[in-house]
Motif scaffolding. Structure first.
Motif, PDB file in Angstrom:
ATOM      1  N   TYR A 176       1.871  -6.283   4.142  1.00 23.63           N
ATOM      2  CA  TYR A 176       1.803  -7.245   5.254  1.00 23.63           C
ATOM      3  C   TYR A 176       2.789  -6.868   6.332  1.00 23.63           C
ATOM      4  O   TYR A 176       3.609  -5.983   6.143  1.00 23.63           O
TER       5      TYR A 176
ATOM      6  N   ASP B 230      -3.583 -14.519   5.580  1.00 23.05           N
ATOM      7  CA  ASP B 230      -3.666 -14.395   4.121  1.00 23.05           C
ATOM      8  C   ASP B 230      -2.791 -13.247   3.631  1.00 23.05           C
ATOM      9  O   ASP B 230      -2.144 -13.339   2.584  1.00 23.05           O
ATOM     10  N   ARG B 231      -2.790 -12.167   4.402  1.00 23.11           N
ATOM     11  CA  ARG B 231      -1.912 -11.046   4.049  1.00 23.11           C
ATOM     12  C   ARG B 231      -0.452 -11.475   4.110  1.00 23.11           C
ATOM     13  O   ARG B 231       0.329 -11.201   3.208  1.00 23.11           O
ATOM     14  N   ASN B 232      -0.097 -12.157   5.217  1.00 20.27           N
ATOM     15  CA  ASN B 232       1.303 -12.561   5.388  1.00 20.27           C
ATOM     16  C   ASN B 232       1.756 -13.537   4.307  1.00 20.27           C
ATOM     17  O   ASN B 232       2.868 -13.458   3.815  1.00 20.27           O
ATOM     18  N   PHE B 233       0.874 -14.468   3.960  1.00 16.12           N
ATOM     19  CA  PHE B 233       1.236 -15.483   2.963  1.00 16.12           C
ATOM     20  C   PHE B 233       1.252 -14.902   1.543  1.00 16.12           C
ATOM     21  O   PHE B 233       1.771 -15.525   0.625  1.00 16.12           O
ATOM     22  N   GLY B 234       0.606 -13.744   1.376  1.00 14.83           N
ATOM     23  CA  GLY B 234       0.461 -13.207   0.013  1.00 14.83           C
ATOM     24  C   GLY B 234      -0.670 -13.872  -0.738  1.00 14.83           C
ATOM     25  O   GLY B 234      -0.774 -13.748  -1.958  1.00 14.83           O
ATOM     26  N   THR B 235      -1.542 -14.571  -0.019  1.00 17.35           N
ATOM     27  CA  THR B 235      -2.661 -15.267  -0.671  1.00 17.35           C
ATOM     28  C   THR B 235      -3.926 -14.414  -0.701  1.00 17.35           C
ATOM     29  O   THR B 235      -4.916 -14.823  -1.300  1.00 17.35           O
TER      30      THR B 235
END
Lengths: 327, 268
Positions: free
Chosen positions: B268, B85-90
């Motif tokens: 991230y 979720d951090r990596n996706f920006g979600t």
């Protein structure tokens, strides 16, 4: 619904502290907001302008409950963004935009379904609501494609669709057209205008002057963590010294010539900048009594002289205020 | 325009999160490796490792490899999904929604339990295929039930790990350090009683230790383990799982506040 302002902040500050370097021994402290006071009325688009690093995104995140202020108070729809998040979150939408922020391996429709559930959009209405917002942002045909196949503009539209899916009372748009091609940017602005007609209050941050000029009846300018001006565009023009701007170009001016221009009636400011081989003087003029001929009359020794008048633009206002703050 | 806030239910958010986890799994071919190929390898290695060690070696081989497979899927996967979720920006839009993030994590954990069980089934099939015969389980039905129970105890730790992923982008580093120690210390591969005594008090802090002992107790004839009997192990597992979930709930409440103060949700 209460009739109070959509947003009211007093003395909002935000300090970021972080550690970096070997064993995180180096401590850095950044004061992103230095006491922001702002009131935004309901039911219109309010524009927050500022250069990169001015604190626009920080302020937007505080208002949208994603960040706590270090001090000060912030009310959105009359409720505290720090203490009443459970009340506020269903009523606000946030569009941070960009390439990230979406589940790229699933379709646009599935992204919306997921967030519809998190926002508690009634199940009986969910599919119809998703269809409506997809149509509104022009993504109906691409709804069942994976979002990793979307262009930047399509992703931005999907961000907006997600932001309005639960029918918020207030929508925060953080630089919604950044990185978009002109066509997509124009479509996005059209979409934003249409949301206001639904009664949604829109808080828009941007550093595109023409965008703010086109969309926002009221504007605030944030520079180095402070609001340096807040008014209508006409009010801001007055603030920086007039709605008429004269541009005077020649191959150099003497100091006494510039000084004589400053003393013309209604002239509030004369700024000089090198413009290729020429020098350009930019004059802000408050009244009608000074004309281009008066300017020409004071500069007889310049056969190459070019003088023109235009309306003071938001960009002029912005640059004046930001430069003033910087000095 | 919404006159009042739309109602939402925590259960609905958990189901939505579970559904999204399934869709992402189906859409991403990389998941074939941990979910289908790794269990085959673990099963074959474990079969060779335990072959010839007593009459119940098949059960040890299945449990050892099964846990190796499920461990990653359930515990690691639950925390890692939050890192994603951090990596996706979600992470930001999810935290900004009215649903407490814990309920989103629970949906993912449920999916990880299911996919972990699937890995366990693959291990079972591989080991049985390699041996040419099924294991002589003392209580097959109870063994299966406890197998699922072990997964749930692993999931409880996964929820706690997920909270760390919300708190900091460095959570993966912490989890990677602890992973192998947890794996050995909770008796995933070998019963804890076979390890030095000093390990036992630490191992008992983790719910899977109790659940695995209970599973071996019902699956392997004559197994005594900690010597507290089946219900003693089950009670210990239930109690420690409840403690973990309560801790997870508290941590999530605090962490969600702290990340808003730190302002690192978009890192991230």
């Amino acid at each position: 619904m209460s009739d109070g302002p959509a947003i009211e902040t007093r003395g909002v500050t935000r300090v970021f502290e972080s550690r970096k370097g070997f064993l995180f021994r180096e401590k850095t402290r950044t004061e992103a907001l230095k006491g922001v006071d702002l009131v935004v009325e309901r039911g219109a688009i309010f524009g927050l302008l500022g250069p990169n690093g001015a604190g626009k995104t920080t302020f937007t995140k505080i208002l949208s409950t994603l960040l706590l202020p270090t001090s000060g108070t912030a009310l959105v729809l009359g409720h505290s963004v720090t203490k009443e998040t459970a009340w506020l979150r269903p009523r606000m939408g946030l569009v941070l935009g960009g390439e990230r922020g979406l589940y790229n391996r699933v379709s646009g429709r599935e992204n919306l379904r997921y967030f519809a559930d998190l926002y508690g959009v009634p199940i009986a209405e969910r599919e119809r609501r998703i269809g409506e917002v997809l149509e509104r942002v022009g993504l109906t045909d691409a709804a069942d494609r994976r979002t990793e196949e979307y262009s930047r503009g399509m992703k931005q539209k999907l961000h907006i669709a997600r932001g309005i899916l639960h029918r918020p009372e207030i929508l925060f748009l953080d630089e919604p057209t950044i990185g978009l091609d002109p066509k997509s940017a124009r479509e996005t602005r059209k979409l934003i205008r249409s949301l206001v007609s639904d009664g949604v209050t829109i808080f828009l941050t941007t550093h595109y002057m023409f965008e703010a000029e086109e969309l926002c009846p009221r504007i605030a300018i944030l520079s180095r963590g402070r609001i340096v001006a807040r008014d209508t565009l006409d009010g801001l023009r007055t603030l920086v010294g007039g709605d008429r701007t004269f541009e005077v170009e020649a191959y150099g001016f003497e100091d006494r010539e510039i000084e004589s221009l400053r003393h013309l009636p209604g002239v509030s400011k004369v700024a000089s900048e090198e413009y290729g081989p020429a020098t350009r003087l930019t004059m802000r003029v408050r009244t009608r009594e000074t004309t281009l001929d008066d300017v020409r009359g004071l500069l007889p020794g310049h056969p190459e002289l070019a003088v023109r008048e235009r309306r003071t633009s938001l960009e002029d206002v912005y640059l004046d205020l930001v430069e003033e703050e910087a000095t | 325009m919404a006159a009042s806030a739309p109602a939402y239910t925590r259960a609905r958010s958990t189901v939505a999160s579970l559904r999204l986890a399934v869709l992402q799994f189906m859409a991403d071919p990389q998941w074939l490796i941990p979910s289908m190929i790794a269990p085959v390898i673990f099963g074959l290695v474990s079969f060779e490792l335990f072959r010839g060690y007593g009459p119940y070696f098949l059960i040890y081989a299945i449990l050892g490899a099964g846990m190796m497979s499920m461990w990653g899927q359930t515990l690691y996967g639950s925390g890692w999904a939050t890192g994603q979720d951090r990596n996706f920006g979600t992470l930001e839009p999810t935290i900004q929604s009215p649903t407490p993030y814990l309920y989103v994590v629970l949906g993912r954990v449920l999916w990880n339990v299911v996919s972990g069980l699937f890995g366990g089934l693959i291990v079972y099939a591989v080991v049985v295929g390699a041996a040419g015969q099924p294991p002589a389980l003392a209580n097959p039905l109870a063994s299966i039930a406890l197998f699922v129970f072990v997964m749930l105890t692993l999931a409880a730790i996964g929820v706690v790990f997920a909270a760390f992923y919300v708190y900091t982008r460095y959570a993966g580093f912490i989890q990677n350090i602890g992973e192998f120690a947890f794996y050995v210390g909770t008796g995933c591969m070998f019963p804890v009683v076979l390890l030095p005594f000093a390990v036992t008090p630490i191992a008992l802090v983790f719910p899977p230790t109790w659940a695995l002992d209970a599973l071996r107790y019902v699956a392997i004839p004559g197994y005594t383990g900690f010597g507290w009997g089946l219900w003693g192990d089950v009670a210990g597992a239930v109690a420690s799982t409840a403690v973990y979930l309560a801790i997870a709930g508290l941590i999530f409440r605090r962490v969600e506040r702290q990340v808003l103060a730190k302002g690192n949700l978009s890192d991230y």
